[in-house]
Design an enzyme around this catalytic site. Structure first.
Site, PDB file in Angstrom:
ATOM      1  N   HIS A  62      16.884 -10.992 -88.680  1.00  0.00           N
ATOM      2  CA  HIS A  62      16.670 -10.001 -89.744  1.00  0.00           C
ATOM      3  C   HIS A  62      15.385 -10.314 -90.493  1.00  0.00           C
ATOM      4  O   HIS A  62      15.338 -11.200 -91.340  1.00  0.00           O
ATOM      5  CB  HIS A  62      17.871 -10.005 -90.706  1.00  0.00           C
ATOM      6  CG  HIS A  62      17.812  -8.932 -91.749  1.00  0.00           C
ATOM      7  ND1 HIS A  62      18.809  -7.995 -91.910  1.00  0.00           N
ATOM      8  CD2 HIS A  62      16.885  -8.633 -92.698  1.00  0.00           C
ATOM      9  CE1 HIS A  62      18.502  -7.176 -92.906  1.00  0.00           C
ATOM     10  NE2 HIS A  62      17.330  -7.552 -93.397  1.00  0.00           N
ATOM     11  N   HIS A  64      11.441  -8.185 -91.783  1.00  0.00           N
ATOM     12  CA  HIS A  64      10.733  -6.900 -91.916  1.00  0.00           C
ATOM     13  C   HIS A  64       9.259  -7.142 -91.616  1.00  0.00           C
ATOM     14  O   HIS A  64       8.457  -7.332 -92.544  1.00  0.00           O
ATOM     15  CB  HIS A  64      10.911  -6.339 -93.333  1.00  0.00           C
ATOM     16  CG  HIS A  64      12.334  -6.010 -93.679  1.00  0.00           C
ATOM     17  ND1 HIS A  64      12.832  -4.730 -93.612  1.00  0.00           N
ATOM     18  CD2 HIS A  64      13.359  -6.798 -94.079  1.00  0.00           C
ATOM     19  CE1 HIS A  64      14.123  -4.737 -93.963  1.00  0.00           C
ATOM     20  NE2 HIS A  64      14.466  -5.992 -94.251  1.00  0.00           N
ATOM     21  N   GLN A 158      14.921   3.229 -94.864  1.00  0.00           N
ATOM     22  CA  GLN A 158      15.140   2.607 -96.175  1.00  0.00           C
ATOM     23  C   GLN A 158      15.227   3.616 -97.311  1.00  0.00           C
ATOM     24  O   GLN A 158      15.879   3.384 -98.330  1.00  0.00           O
ATOM     25  CB  GLN A 158      14.027   1.609 -96.481  1.00  0.00           C
ATOM     26  CG  GLN A 158      14.195   0.921 -97.831  1.00  0.00           C
ATOM     27  CD  GLN A 158      13.227  -0.223 -98.019  1.00  0.00           C
ATOM     28  OE1 GLN A 158      13.562  -1.371 -97.821  1.00  0.00           O
ATOM     29  NE2 GLN A 158      12.010   0.105 -98.366  1.00  0.00           N
ATOM     30  N   HIS A 216      21.331  -2.146 -93.330  1.00  0.00           N
ATOM     31  CA  HIS A 216      21.311  -2.780 -94.647  1.00  0.00           C
ATOM     32  C   HIS A 216      22.499  -2.204 -95.423  1.00  0.00           C
ATOM     33  O   HIS A 216      22.556  -0.989 -95.651  1.00  0.00           O
ATOM     34  CB  HIS A 216      20.014  -2.459 -95.379  1.00  0.00           C
ATOM     35  CG  HIS A 216      18.853  -3.275 -94.908  1.00  0.00           C
ATOM     36  ND1 HIS A 216      18.419  -3.253 -93.603  1.00  0.00           N
ATOM     37  CD2 HIS A 216      18.059  -4.155 -95.573  1.00  0.00           C
ATOM     38  CE1 HIS A 216      17.389  -4.087 -93.489  1.00  0.00           C
ATOM     39  NE2 HIS A 216      17.146  -4.648 -94.660  1.00  0.00           N
ATOM     40  N   GLU A 219      23.226  -3.612-100.502  1.00  0.00           N
ATOM     41  CA  GLU A 219      22.331  -4.634-101.063  1.00  0.00           C
ATOM     42  C   GLU A 219      22.198  -4.358-102.554  1.00  0.00           C
ATOM     43  O   GLU A 219      21.174  -3.905-103.063  1.00  0.00           O
ATOM     44  CB  GLU A 219      20.963  -4.620-100.374  1.00  0.00           C
ATOM     45  CG  GLU A 219      20.102  -5.823-100.774  1.00  0.00           C
ATOM     46  CD  GLU A 219      18.765  -5.880-100.072  1.00  0.00           C
ATOM     47  OE1 GLU A 219      18.471  -5.003 -99.241  1.00  0.00           O
ATOM     48  OE2 GLU A 219      18.001  -6.820-100.375  1.00  0.00           O
ATOM     49  N   ASP A 315      14.288 -12.273 -93.711  1.00  0.00           N
ATOM     50  CA  ASP A 315      14.205 -10.993 -94.412  1.00  0.00           C
ATOM     51  C   ASP A 315      12.769 -10.659 -94.813  1.00  0.00           C
ATOM     52  O   ASP A 315      12.150  -9.795 -94.234  1.00  0.00           O
ATOM     53  CB  ASP A 315      15.139 -10.970 -95.627  1.00  0.00           C
ATOM     54  CG  ASP A 315      15.405  -9.563 -96.156  1.00  0.00           C
ATOM     55  OD1 ASP A 315      15.318  -8.608 -95.364  1.00  0.00           O
ATOM     56  OD2 ASP A 315      15.716  -9.433 -97.349  1.00  0.00           O
TER      57      ASP A 315
HETATM   58 FE   FE2 Z   1      16.417  -6.654 -95.191  1.00  0.00          FE
END
Ligand code: FE2
Length: 417
Positions: A62, A64, A158, A216, A219, A315
């Site tokens: 995981h 980005h 996102q 996701h 969060e 992350d």
């Molecule tokens: Fe993430």
């Protein structure tokens, strides 16, 4: 005399968590795969591992890569919250090009490989701000570094799928243009019905492409967030057990005990893989709390106790969410041990399992092993045990990808008096 093999490694100590014991072994590699070593075997390259600990590389489940190293290009996240981080990111997404994304992603791939990573699953933003440009950049980086690391790309909406009209169409296109896994962020919709629809759209895409799902999930510190339960239920309804991953799941920590137990039971029944990201979430979550401040990470120990597969990821690396990070999963292991109160010897072994065998299950790597026939991927650590590796943040002495040494680290320290 048979021709020499590509690589011969003498006296390496497999980590016992791989399931084949930890007695020292010799292993050879030819044409990218391991084969059994023999006493008189000749090799182009020979490594004496001197009893050092080895695993088939760290697996980053995981990250980005489309956002890494953007921190210096946008204003500072003053509140330090997730909300401000996402808003600041919009300016960055408007300005990026596939080339700038590929360049930054490449620098972090190199850093990850130097730290022993042999497989990466990266999320890539798919929305109407950046369109498919982040994906194009990360796909280009994947091609450029194909000899160093295997990569899976998650199409990550996102900004929401329903909230950001046009994103659903881009999600379908992303799956045609290099994405392997369907992402999601169902909490970022306008209410529970839209969150459920967000998940349903992801399953429609996943079913069409025969793809796994990696979302996701919740969060947020908000204990009323309910999308983990929704994801587990839709996973079972679609028969996608074992193929779905939930990342972050911070809200699970804030649930009352009864509800938390019932959700974990559904997570287990659905075969969800869980990923905690303590570096980012220790920094973001609980940020505006009065004391005592919440820790912001999911219920790692409770999930493990129920037999749920739990891993962790880096992350973020120097973006609007998080100012540090090097793609070093031993660093994240140390953070996880602290954040999840994992200090007993068996718990430290569990922490070491997270970026190795557990992450390999998340990515569904078919043959993550140090045995003949498996892909010849390996990291040899300057340590004799998992505890020592985490404690000393051990040097990744050799990193091997498909039977070739792709990185070496040698650390020399001495007292000068
Ligand atoms: Fe993430």
């Amino acid at each position: 005399m048979p021709p020499p093999v590509d690589l011969l490694i003498r006296n390496l100590k497999p980590w016992s968590g791989l399931g084949d014991g930890d007695a020292p072994i010799d292993l050879a590699a030819v044409d990218g795969r391991f084969l059994a070593a023999t006493p008189d075997m000749q090799a182009v390259t020979v490594i004496d591992a001197s009893g050092r600990l080895a695993v088939p590389g760290f697996v980053e489940p995981h990250i980005h890569l489309d956002k890494v190293l953007t921190a210096d290009r946008v204003p500072t996240n003053v509140s330090g919250t997730l909300t401000e981080a996402i808003e600041l990111l919009w300016a960055s997404k408007r300005a990026l090009t596939p080339e700038t994304v590929a360049e930054a992603a490449g620098r972090m791939i190199e850093s990850a490989v130097l730290h022993g990573v042999t497989h990466i699953r990266t999320h890539v933003d798919i929305d109407t701000i950046g369109g498919l440009k982040p994906l194009e950049g990360v796909v280009a980086a994947r091609e450029r570094y194909r000899h160093l690391v295997d990569m899976q790309i998650v199409a990550f909406p996102q900004e929401g799928i329903l909230r950001d009209e046009g994103t659903e169409r881009l999600m379908w296109q992303a799956m045609d243009k290099g994405a392997d896994v369907v992402g999601g962020m169902p909490f970022n919709e306008d209410g529970p019905a839209e969150s459920a629809r967000h998940i349903a759209i992801a399953f429609e895409i996943a079913r069409a492409y025969g793809a796994d799902i990696d979302m996701h999930v919740d969060e947020t510190d908000d204990p009323d967030a309910r999308t983990l339960e929704m994801l587990a239920e839709q996973t079972m309804a679609n028969g996608w057990e074992g193929r779905v991953t939930a990342g972050h799941t911070c809200a699970l920590a804030g649930y009352g005990e009864n509800y938390a137990r019932s959700v974990i039971a559904k997570v287990k029944a659905a075969g969800l893989h869980m990923i905690t990201n303590p570096a980012t979430n220790l920094m973001l979550q609980g940020r505006l709390d009065a004391q005592p401040k919440r820790r912001g990470i999911t219920r790692v120990k409770e999930l493990l106790a129920e037999g749920v597969n739990v891993s962790f990821g880096q992350d973020c690396i120097r973006d609007t969410f998080y100012p540090f990070g090097r793609g070093d999963l031993l660093e994240v292991a140390l953070l996880t041990a602290h954040a999840a109160h994992m200090s007993m010897p068996n718990e430290v072994e569990q922490v070491f399992a997270m970026p190795t065998v557990n992450a390999a299950r998340v990515l569904r790597l078919p043959d993550y092993a140090l045995r003949p026939g498996a892909p010849a991927d390996m990291v040899i650590l300057d340590a004799g045990s998992a505890l020592e590796a985490i404690h000393q943040q051990a040097a990744r002495r050799y990193v091997i990808k498909r039977g070739r040494i792709v990185a070496e680290t040698e650390v020399k320290k001495r007292l000068a008096v």
